[in-house]
Structure formats: structure tokens, C-alpha cells
Design a protein around this motif. Sequence first.
Motif, PDB file in Angstrom:
ATOM      1  N   CYS A   1       0.841  -1.193   0.000  1.00  0.00           N
ATOM      2  CA  CYS A   1       0.000   0.000   0.000  1.00  0.00           C
ATOM      3  C   CYS A   1       0.878   1.246   0.000  1.00  0.00           C
ATOM      4  O   CYS A   1       2.066   1.189   0.327  1.00  0.00           O
ATOM      5  N   SER A   4      -1.921   7.531   1.599  1.00  0.00           N
ATOM      6  CA  SER A   4      -2.453   8.712   0.912  1.00  0.00           C
ATOM      7  C   SER A   4      -2.820   9.827   1.891  1.00  0.00           C
ATOM      8  O   SER A   4      -2.914  10.990   1.512  1.00  0.00           O
ATOM      9  N   GLN A  12      -5.173   6.495   5.757  1.00  0.00           N
ATOM     10  CA  GLN A  12      -5.860   6.167   4.508  1.00  0.00           C
ATOM     11  C   GLN A  12      -4.782   5.720   3.532  1.00  0.00           C
ATOM     12  O   GLN A  12      -3.738   6.371   3.395  1.00  0.00           O
ATOM     13  N   PHE A  14      -3.755   3.663  -0.386  1.00  0.00           N
ATOM     14  CA  PHE A  14      -4.173   3.219  -1.711  1.00  0.00           C
ATOM     15  C   PHE A  14      -3.493   1.889  -2.000  1.00  0.00           C
ATOM     16  O   PHE A  14      -2.273   1.756  -1.869  1.00  0.00           O
ATOM     17  N   ASN A  16      -2.445  -0.525  -4.664  1.00  0.00           N
ATOM     18  CA  ASN A  16      -2.210  -0.492  -6.098  1.00  0.00           C
ATOM     19  C   ASN A  16      -2.704  -1.752  -6.794  1.00  0.00           C
ATOM     20  O   ASN A  16      -3.284  -1.704  -7.883  1.00  0.00           O
ATOM     21  N   LYS A  19      -6.430  -1.385  -6.870  1.00  0.00           N
ATOM     22  CA  LYS A  19      -6.905  -0.079  -7.357  1.00  0.00           C
ATOM     23  C   LYS A  19      -8.028   0.467  -6.472  1.00  0.00           C
ATOM     24  O   LYS A  19      -9.044   0.950  -6.962  1.00  0.00           O
ATOM     25  N   VAL A  20      -7.853   0.324  -5.148  1.00  0.00           N
ATOM     26  CA  VAL A  20      -8.866   0.825  -4.218  1.00  0.00           C
ATOM     27  C   VAL A  20      -8.184   1.567  -3.065  1.00  0.00           C
ATOM     28  O   VAL A  20      -6.996   1.359  -2.778  1.00  0.00           O
ATOM     29  N   TYR A  21      -8.967   2.436  -2.435  1.00  0.00           N
ATOM     30  CA  TYR A  21      -8.525   3.075  -1.204  1.00  0.00           C
ATOM     31  C   TYR A  21      -9.035   2.261  -0.021  1.00  0.00           C
ATOM     32  O   TYR A  21     -10.085   1.635  -0.083  1.00  0.00           O
ATOM     33  N   ASN A  57     -12.965  -3.087   3.333  1.00  0.00           N
ATOM     34  CA  ASN A  57     -11.955  -2.078   3.019  1.00  0.00           C
ATOM     35  C   ASN A  57     -11.060  -1.716   4.203  1.00  0.00           C
ATOM     36  O   ASN A  57     -10.489  -0.635   4.276  1.00  0.00           O
TER      37      ASN A  57
END
Length: 286
Positions: A1, A4, A12, A14, A16, A19-21, A57
Motif C-alpha cells: 500500500c 495517501s 488512509q 491506496f 495499487n 486499485k482501491v482506497y 476495506n
Amino acid sequence: CKVSAVLPSGLQVFINDLKVYGKIPTGFLSEFPSLSAQIHANIKEGDKFEVVALVNNLFSRRDVEYYRKGAITDFKDINPGDVLRCFVKSTDADSIELECPLRNFNDSIKLNRNAFDTIDDINLNTDDICYVSVIAKNESHHNSLYVTPALHKVWKNEMDLPLGMVQSFIADNKFLLSKSKKLGKFSVGQRITGTVKNIIGNNLLLEIEDGIFAQGTVDNVQSFKIGGTVKDSVIVWLDPLQSMIHVTLKDKCKEEISVDQKIDEKMVNEKKHKAIVVFFNDYVTV
């Protein structure tokens, strides 16, 4: 990760690959609450590290090694007797609610505090780790689990679990040292020189450089004085939480500690040899 944003309650990030937070609560940064807050304080936007996906998440830094070692990840693979690692979702005076990250399992587990086989109060907070042993599973009713947190059911006196905790503590300690401008340039086994700033009982407080301090006990404290120089102190532990270097000042210890940290092969093969404790805290003994 990749981080961000650094938030008051965590990070928080991201992911890769996906492709999600996602979010990492502060408690999910280390297995040790005292280190979690310090790691959170030292992480900057843009930092990168490995995480594991848990639920909704939610991502975790502290659980990477646990899942890397082949932990059960799917409800269908669970059998009675399996030990699962959960985390605390909520607590009240009577019960503790656990979240168990498993595929095809969306239910939380509620435990009565009486389920723990200890007379002490169970001091579990939100996001803390809790191990449980599976008593039974019910696939016909919302994929539910029946578990116990009793110590004799989740730990069989094998050394893998406590050893893993020590390794995790050392890894997090190294991570914090890599972020520390003061202590990051020192290493265990290194010999350093300092000035005596204070003497408390048999303990000396040394100033190594401006704002960098070390402490250690001596046998003959009366032969030291404030302002005097102490040479060849041997670093036995670096504590980024307290920004303190722990040293041994005892001659016998200094003589027997190898500068190159290589172990004499004869010592490894001996059945018995005496050990000297030069430092200990709640998690490690040197």
C-alpha cells in the motif's frame, strides 16, 4: 500500500494491486498497542509497506506475517479444534464482540466475559487481537461459528506463538529505529563513550551526543562522578519509544560481548552455559 493520508485515527491508503482506497486503524499497525501509536506518529504520506486485506476495506500491517504463514482464510476450510485470530469489534460490561476475517463468513462472534478462563479482568479494547478455538461450525444457519477463548484451547504450550510475538516486537522496533534520526545510527553490540549526567542508585545516565542519552547499571557506582567520561559502554538495546540507549557498563559483560556478534561454535554445542541478563522489558530479554 501507499499512504495517501495520515488521519488522527489511523491511515488512509491506496492499494495499487486492487486499485482501491482503504483504511488502517492505528491499532492495526502493530501487535503491541504501545508501538502502534509510535508507528502512526512516524509514518508519512507517501510511505509504502505491505498490508493484508481484512474486512470491508479495512487493511492491516500487523497481520501480514500471520496470514503469510498460511492461516485459514475461508469458512469452508475450518474444522473443530482450529485456532483463529480475531480482532475486537466492540466491548461492554458483559460481552466482547469479535470480528473474524474469513471469506464466506459475515457474522461477528459474541463472547461472554465468563468464557475467558482467568480470574483477572479481561482488558480487551477495540481492534485488539483475540485468539479463539473452534468448537463447532454451522453451515446451514448463516455460516455461524461456536468458539472458546480459553487459554488451554488456543495455546498448546508450543513455542511458535510466543516466539512469533518476540519476532514481531523486534521487527516493529527496527522499523521505528529506521525512522529515528537520534537512534537510527546506533546498533546493538556497538561500543560508545559518554559523559555521566546523573547517578541514580547503581544506574548511570550518560549523554552520548547532544540530546542522545544512554543508561545502565554499574557494580562500583562510587568510582563514578557526574561530569566524568565513561568509555566502552556496550549497547544492549535501543528503545525508540523512550528515545533511550540501554548499555551494559559491567566489566565482565563487556569482556564477553563479541563486537562482531558472531557466536563461538563451541558455545552453541555446549549443553550448559551460564547466561547474563543485560536488559529486559515486557517482550524481550537480552
